[in-house]
Design a protein around this motif. Structure first.
Motif, PDB file in Angstrom:
ATOM      1  N   SER A  12       0.933  -1.220   0.051  1.00 12.12           N
ATOM      2  CA  SER A  12      -0.103   0.121   0.067  1.00 12.12           C
ATOM      3  C   SER A  12       0.884   1.222   0.200  1.00 12.12           C
ATOM      4  CB  SER A  12      -1.064   0.045   1.452  1.00 12.12           C
ATOM      5  OG  SER A  12      -0.135   0.181   2.375  1.00 12.12           O
ATOM      6  N   LEU A  13       2.245   1.248   0.066  1.00 13.65           N
ATOM      7  CA  LEU A  13       3.085   2.335   0.251  1.00 13.65           C
ATOM      8  C   LEU A  13       3.471   2.658  -1.168  1.00 13.65           C
ATOM      9  CD1 LEU A  13       5.585   1.053   2.815  1.00 13.65           C
ATOM     10  CD2 LEU A  13       3.415   2.021   3.362  1.00 13.65           C
ATOM     11  N   THR A  14       3.168   4.083  -1.290  1.00 15.28           N
ATOM     12  CA  THR A  14       3.441   4.670  -2.534  1.00 15.28           C
ATOM     13  C   THR A  14       4.463   5.882  -2.586  1.00 15.28           C
ATOM     14  OG1 THR A  14       1.688   6.231  -2.431  1.00 15.28           O
ATOM     15  CG2 THR A  14       1.221   4.204  -3.244  1.00 15.28           C
ATOM     16  N   PRO A  15       5.117   6.034  -3.643  1.00 14.79           N
ATOM     17  CA  PRO A  15       6.207   7.397  -3.679  1.00 14.79           C
ATOM     18  C   PRO A  15       5.347   8.771  -3.502  1.00 14.79           C
ATOM     19  CG  PRO A  15       6.675   5.708  -5.422  1.00 14.79           C
ATOM     20  CD  PRO A  15       5.293   5.247  -5.022  1.00 14.79           C
ATOM     21  N   ALA A  16       4.155   8.522  -4.215  1.00 13.69           N
ATOM     22  CA  ALA A  16       3.217   9.907  -3.837  1.00 13.69           C
ATOM     23  C   ALA A  16       3.184  10.140  -2.426  1.00 13.69           C
ATOM     24  CB  ALA A  16       1.984   9.434  -4.709  1.00 13.69           C
ATOM     25  N   ASP A  17       2.796   9.296  -1.732  1.00 10.91           N
ATOM     26  CA  ASP A  17       2.571   9.466  -0.432  1.00 10.91           C
ATOM     27  C   ASP A  17       4.068   9.508   0.368  1.00 10.91           C
ATOM     28  OD1 ASP A  17      -0.170   9.195  -0.565  1.00 10.91           O
ATOM     29  OD2 ASP A  17      -0.145   7.074  -0.217  1.00 10.91           O
ATOM     30  N   LEU A  18       4.918   8.714   0.197  1.00  9.76           N
ATOM     31  CA  LEU A  18       6.219   8.871   1.021  1.00  9.76           C
ATOM     32  C   LEU A  18       7.558   9.381   0.436  1.00  9.76           C
ATOM     33  CD1 LEU A  18       5.929   5.150   2.758  1.00  9.76           C
ATOM     34  CD2 LEU A  18       5.317   7.537   3.828  1.00  9.76           C
ATOM     35  N   GLY A  19       7.356   9.625  -0.603  1.00  6.08           N
ATOM     36  CA  GLY A  19       8.667  10.171  -1.522  1.00  6.08           C
ATOM     37  C   GLY A  19       9.306   8.717  -1.747  1.00  6.08           C
ATOM     38  N   GLN A  20      10.877   9.069  -2.068  1.00  8.04           N
ATOM     39  CA  GLN A  20      11.597   7.841  -2.397  1.00  8.04           C
ATOM     40  C   GLN A  20      12.791   7.738  -1.357  1.00  8.04           C
ATOM     41  OE1 GLN A  20      12.354   8.528  -6.783  1.00  8.04           O
ATOM     42  NE2 GLN A  20      11.495   6.655  -6.991  1.00  8.04           N
ATOM     43  N   PHE A  21      13.384   6.529  -1.205  1.00  6.75           N
ATOM     44  CA  PHE A  21      14.174   6.282  -0.283  1.00  6.75           C
ATOM     45  C   PHE A  21      15.651   6.103  -0.757  1.00  6.75           C
ATOM     46  CE2 PHE A  21      10.146   5.577   1.427  1.00  6.75           C
ATOM     47  CZ  PHE A  21      10.275   5.910   2.791  1.00  6.75           C
ATOM     48  N   ASP A  22      16.763   6.402   0.101  1.00  4.63           N
ATOM     49  CA  ASP A  22      18.000   5.898  -0.315  1.00  4.63           C
ATOM     50  C   ASP A  22      18.440   4.590  -0.082  1.00  4.63           C
ATOM     51  OD1 ASP A  22      19.324   8.741  -0.708  1.00  4.63           O
ATOM     52  OD2 ASP A  22      18.716   8.837   1.178  1.00  4.63           O
ATOM     53  N   LEU A  23      17.810   3.979   0.777  1.00 13.85           N
ATOM     54  CA  LEU A  23      17.984   2.443   1.148  1.00 13.85           C
ATOM     55  C   LEU A  23      16.485   2.069   1.697  1.00 13.85           C
ATOM     56  CD1 LEU A  23      19.750  -0.110   1.819  1.00 13.85           C
ATOM     57  CD2 LEU A  23      20.157   1.302   4.203  1.00 13.85           C
ATOM     58  N   VAL A  24      16.291   0.761   1.119  1.00 12.34           N
ATOM     59  CA  VAL A  24      15.087  -0.049   1.568  1.00 12.34           C
ATOM     60  C   VAL A  24      15.581  -1.347   2.247  1.00 12.34           C
ATOM     61  CG1 VAL A  24      13.040  -1.146   0.608  1.00 12.34           C
ATOM     62  CG2 VAL A  24      13.569   0.955  -0.148  1.00 12.34           C
ATOM     63  N   LEU A  25      15.135  -1.626   3.449  1.00 11.33           N
ATOM     64  CA  LEU A  25      15.409  -3.041   4.030  1.00 11.33           C
ATOM     65  C   LEU A  25      14.236  -3.628   3.793  1.00 11.33           C
ATOM     66  CD1 LEU A  25      17.008  -1.767   7.213  1.00 11.33           C
ATOM     67  CD2 LEU A  25      18.046  -1.884   5.142  1.00 11.33           C
ATOM     68  N   CYS A  26      14.433  -5.057   3.471  1.00  9.19           N
ATOM     69  CA  CYS A  26      13.247  -6.014   3.343  1.00  9.19           C
ATOM     70  C   CYS A  26      13.485  -7.401   3.779  1.00  9.19           C
ATOM     71  CB  CYS A  26      12.442  -6.014   2.144  1.00  9.19           C
ATOM     72  SG  CYS A  26      10.796  -6.815   1.917  1.00  9.19           S
ATOM     73  N   HIS A  27      13.611  -7.586   5.098  1.00  5.79           N
ATOM     74  CA  HIS A  27      14.131  -8.852   5.633  1.00  5.79           C
ATOM     75  C   HIS A  27      13.204 -10.032   6.008  1.00  5.79           C
ATOM     76  CE1 HIS A  27      17.941  -5.938   6.327  1.00  5.79           C
ATOM     77  NE2 HIS A  27      17.907  -6.313   5.189  1.00  5.79           N
ATOM     78  N   ALA A  28      13.299 -11.285   5.419  1.00  3.54           N
ATOM     79  CA  ALA A  28      12.477 -12.281   6.129  1.00  3.54           C
ATOM     80  C   ALA A  28      10.810 -11.793   5.717  1.00  3.54           C
ATOM     81  CB  ALA A  28      12.620 -12.632   7.436  1.00  3.54           C
ATOM     82  N   VAL A  29      10.795 -11.165   4.613  1.00  5.18           N
ATOM     83  CA  VAL A  29       9.255 -10.790   4.306  1.00  5.18           C
ATOM     84  C   VAL A  29       8.749 -11.479   3.200  1.00  5.18           C
ATOM     85  CG1 VAL A  29       7.760  -9.016   3.643  1.00  5.18           C
ATOM     86  CG2 VAL A  29       9.626  -8.440   5.377  1.00  5.18           C
TER      87      VAL A  29
END
Length: 262
Positions: A105-122
């Motif tokens: 449900s997360l979107t760049p329109a709502d949150l902007g963009q990130f330098d680093l995204v962690l996604c562990h054991a998902v």
């Protein structure tokens, strides 16, 4: 189809049983080493970091303590409450924003963009895995980095063969009764690598997690010689054939400029 697992009612048990053990220490040691090397190669400035499905944020708490800004997203309100509690105790609460929602449900329109995204054991808890990776790609700025750790189906198969769990192998690694902490969609590394390449990522680092621990015959060594086990894990995590026998695979990948977004 979107399918996510919520660990409400399991938050403190999960924290204790996963991260309070040798296997949890191995996970954190491998992830921390890989991320420390990445951070050392980046400009020395505060980063915007998304911890996607990060639970109580055992890794992102350390990143926040370094001065980075962290958005911690999880389905579990209990996990986020534990994260708030621990961040408050450590004096890093101002570095955090908490979002209780599915990652999809997360979107760049709502949150902007990130330098680093962690996604562990998902990834192994989500049925439409390629869609989840596309969501993460969209949330990364061009040149940003993805830290992805996923449950390795090949490692699970080999462990089942070594243990003589042939009925489980014949059943294509599907258990008759689903267990709460058993992922429903373990991942084959070549498939994940193909998805990342198709999304315009370049893989920069690969490490196995628990490449030795889960195959050890002498169980007491895991506890009595935990520091030595962790050192051996780190020494072999990036070497073949050990890397791809890990219970998890950790990948660092960079989003190339102009990468297509789905």
């Amino acid at each position: 189809m979107q399918s996510n697992t919520n660990f409400d009612s399991k938050a403190r048990v999960f924290a204790r049983n996963i991260y309070g053990t040798t296997k949890g220490r191995i996970r954190l040691a491998v992830l921390q080493r890989d991320l420390d090397e990445l951070l050392a190669s980046l400009p020395d400035r505060p980063l915007r970091i998304l911890d996607a499905g990060g639970g109580f944020g055992p890794l992102s708490q350390g990143l926040a303590a370094m001065g980075h800004q962290v958005v911690l997203c999880d389905l579990s309100g209990e996990m986020l409450a534990l994260a708030r509690e621990q961040a408050g105790e450590k004096g890093i609460l101002p570095q955090f924003e908490f979002i209780q929602a599915p990652i999809q449900s997360l979107t760049p329109a709502d949150l902007g963009q990130f330098d680093l995204v962690l996604c562990h054991a998902v990834l192994e808890w989500v049925e439409d895995q390629s869609q989840l990776l596309a969501c993460l790609q969209a949330l990364l700025r061009d040149g940003g980095h993805l830290s992805l750790m996923f449950y390795n189906r090949d490692g699970l198969l080999y462990h089942s063969l070594v243990m003589g769990h042939f009925d489980y192998v014949y059943a294509d690694l599907v258990k008759k009764r689903r267990q709460k902490l058993t992922p429903g969609w373990p991942c084959r590394p070549p498939q994940v690598y193909d998805w990342l390449q198709a999304l315009g990522f370049v893989i920069t680092t690969r490490s196995g997690v628990r490449v030795i621990h889960d195959y050890m015959v002498e169980k007491r060594i895991k506890v009595e010689q935990a520091d030595e086990v962790i050192a051996m894990e780190l020494a072999h995590a990036r070497q073949e054939p050990f890397m791809h026998l890990g219970r998890y695979i950790h990948v660092l990948a960079q989003k190339t400029p102009g990468a297509s977004e789905e």
